[in-house]
Design an enzyme around this catalytic site. Sequence first.
Site, mmCIF file in Angstrom:
data_model
loop_
_atom_site.group_PDB
_atom_site.id
_atom_site.type_symbol
_atom_site.label_atom_id
_atom_site.label_comp_id
_atom_site.label_asym_id
_atom_site.label_seq_id
_atom_site.Cartn_x
_atom_site.Cartn_y
_atom_site.Cartn_z
ATOM 1 N N GLY A 1 0.838 -1.201 0.000
ATOM 2 C CA GLY A 1 0.000 0.000 0.000
ATOM 3 C C GLY A 1 0.861 1.235 0.000
ATOM 4 O O GLY A 1 2.064 1.165 -0.242
ATOM 5 N N ASN A 2 0.268 2.377 0.239
ATOM 6 C CA ASN A 2 1.045 3.608 0.346
ATOM 7 C C ASN A 2 0.382 4.549 1.346
ATOM 8 O O ASN A 2 -0.688 4.247 1.870
ATOM 9 C CB ASN A 2 1.220 4.269 -1.024
ATOM 10 C CG ASN A 2 -0.112 4.653 -1.626
ATOM 11 O OD1 ASN A 2 -0.815 5.521 -1.116
ATOM 12 N ND2 ASN A 2 -0.488 3.977 -2.717
ATOM 13 N N ARG A 3 1.021 5.708 1.579
ATOM 14 C CA ARG A 3 0.591 6.555 2.694
ATOM 15 C C ARG A 3 -0.464 7.589 2.328
ATOM 16 O O ARG A 3 -0.742 8.490 3.094
ATOM 17 C CB ARG A 3 1.811 7.262 3.292
ATOM 18 C CG ARG A 3 2.647 6.350 4.165
ATOM 19 C CD ARG A 3 3.939 7.033 4.579
ATOM 20 N NE ARG A 3 3.746 8.441 4.865
ATOM 21 C CZ ARG A 3 4.612 9.391 4.589
ATOM 22 N NH1 ARG A 3 5.741 9.083 3.985
ATOM 23 N NH2 ARG A 3 4.372 10.646 4.893
ATOM 24 N N ALA B 1 -3.908 7.517 -5.075
ATOM 25 C CA ALA B 1 -2.542 7.057 -5.285
ATOM 26 C C ALA B 1 -2.629 5.573 -5.634
ATOM 27 O O ALA B 1 -2.522 4.704 -4.758
ATOM 28 C CB ALA B 1 -1.713 7.283 -4.032
#
Length: 410
Positions: free
Chosen positions: A220-222, A287
């Site tokens: 995943g990402n932030r 994102a």
Amino acid sequence: MPERAARVLLGITGGIAAYKGAYLVRRLRERGLAVRCAPTLAAESFVSPLTLEVLSGDRVYGQEYLARDGGSDGAELHVEAAQWADLLCVAPATANTLARLALGLADDFLSTTALMFEGPVVVAPAMHDAMWRKPAVEGRVATLRDRGVEVVGPVEGALASGERGWGRMAEPEAIVDAVCRALGLPEAEDEASVGPLAGRKVVVTAGPTYEAIDPVRFLGNRSSGRMGFALARQAAIRGALVTLIAGPVKLETPAGVRRVDVVSAAEMEAALREAAHDADLVVMAAAVADYRPRECAEQKMKKSGGDGLVLELEENPDLLAGLAAVAPRAQRVGFAAETEDLERSARKKLKAKGAHWIVANDVSRPDIGFESADNEVVVFGGNGEVERFPKQSKDELAGRLLELFAGEAT
Ligand code: CTP
């Protein structure tokens, strides 16, 4: 559903938007709600109790009525009013009244009744935007929100002072929708919405995507989703029909927005196909993960010890690049999160992805971007346009960006 009409006690406080309070009474009545008004002393300078009485068809807790009937037979009108109402709405809510509500002051009929009242509360702040930005006001509003008070608006637009700013009361229709939602009544569906984006279909993606490695792990990402949620909220406030396709984020759905929750890029792609085919504007604020594990293990992967683990990844489809086929009518907008060489990378993406606009931001700066409440961006257009937006709140920025993308008249 109660057999009787749901009852709204409408507090009107002393600001110029009080005149819209009269119109709000009408809109609430049109939705089948019973309304009693409680104008403050200051509000009576802007709108007369007689007007409110005629429009509501019920008693008005105005100064004259309170002086005449308040407590004459031992009845305590604040108790009666609080017990009568299913919901308390304060619109417009001045900075002064927001502070009084947050502090629990009981220095007039409205504040005393509010303190008594145990049901849902909706407030629609209205003030000059310099006041709205003051930490003193922000703090009070945060307190009210924490207590479950629904805060509708304010929105950006012309202020009484003649300036433009962020402090104008939300449109009565948006307030009626919030009231209906809080009462568990259906919101208006077939009613024509109002605002500069009325009738426009807007799709916004927001948040990260999670790409499963096994049943409990993912890549995943932030991304916090805040920018996309702000765009969806501001588009809805401007009257657009908004679908928000949200990756896994912990954010509340903005009022009046249809939300579709997804997890992976593949799910986001499917949701876009469904929602975006007749859209006028699609903003890809999500994102989206560029890669996903080639295979997702059926069972939780065990530590094998030794040399570590090699994960094989395959590329996700680029959803923005594929949008021309999915949403042929739409203005297509992408975001570019960069840590270096912002302009060159953004222009490259604009071209490669066939977008009309790319909103570029520098995610290496800790004070803006991903988890921050603020953002500062440069927008590049397909016709060579460059628009710079200085650091501002994501909601404010969202409003400005929508004006640009939709060619909204200011
Ligand atoms: N995007 C997309 N589908 C993907 C990856 C990105 O639709 N598979 C969209 C994002 O929603 C965003 C834009 O493309 O609007 C730019 O995303 P970004 O991650 O900044 O750029 P990438 O194309 O992934 O390029 P790189 O990571 O190499 O900078």
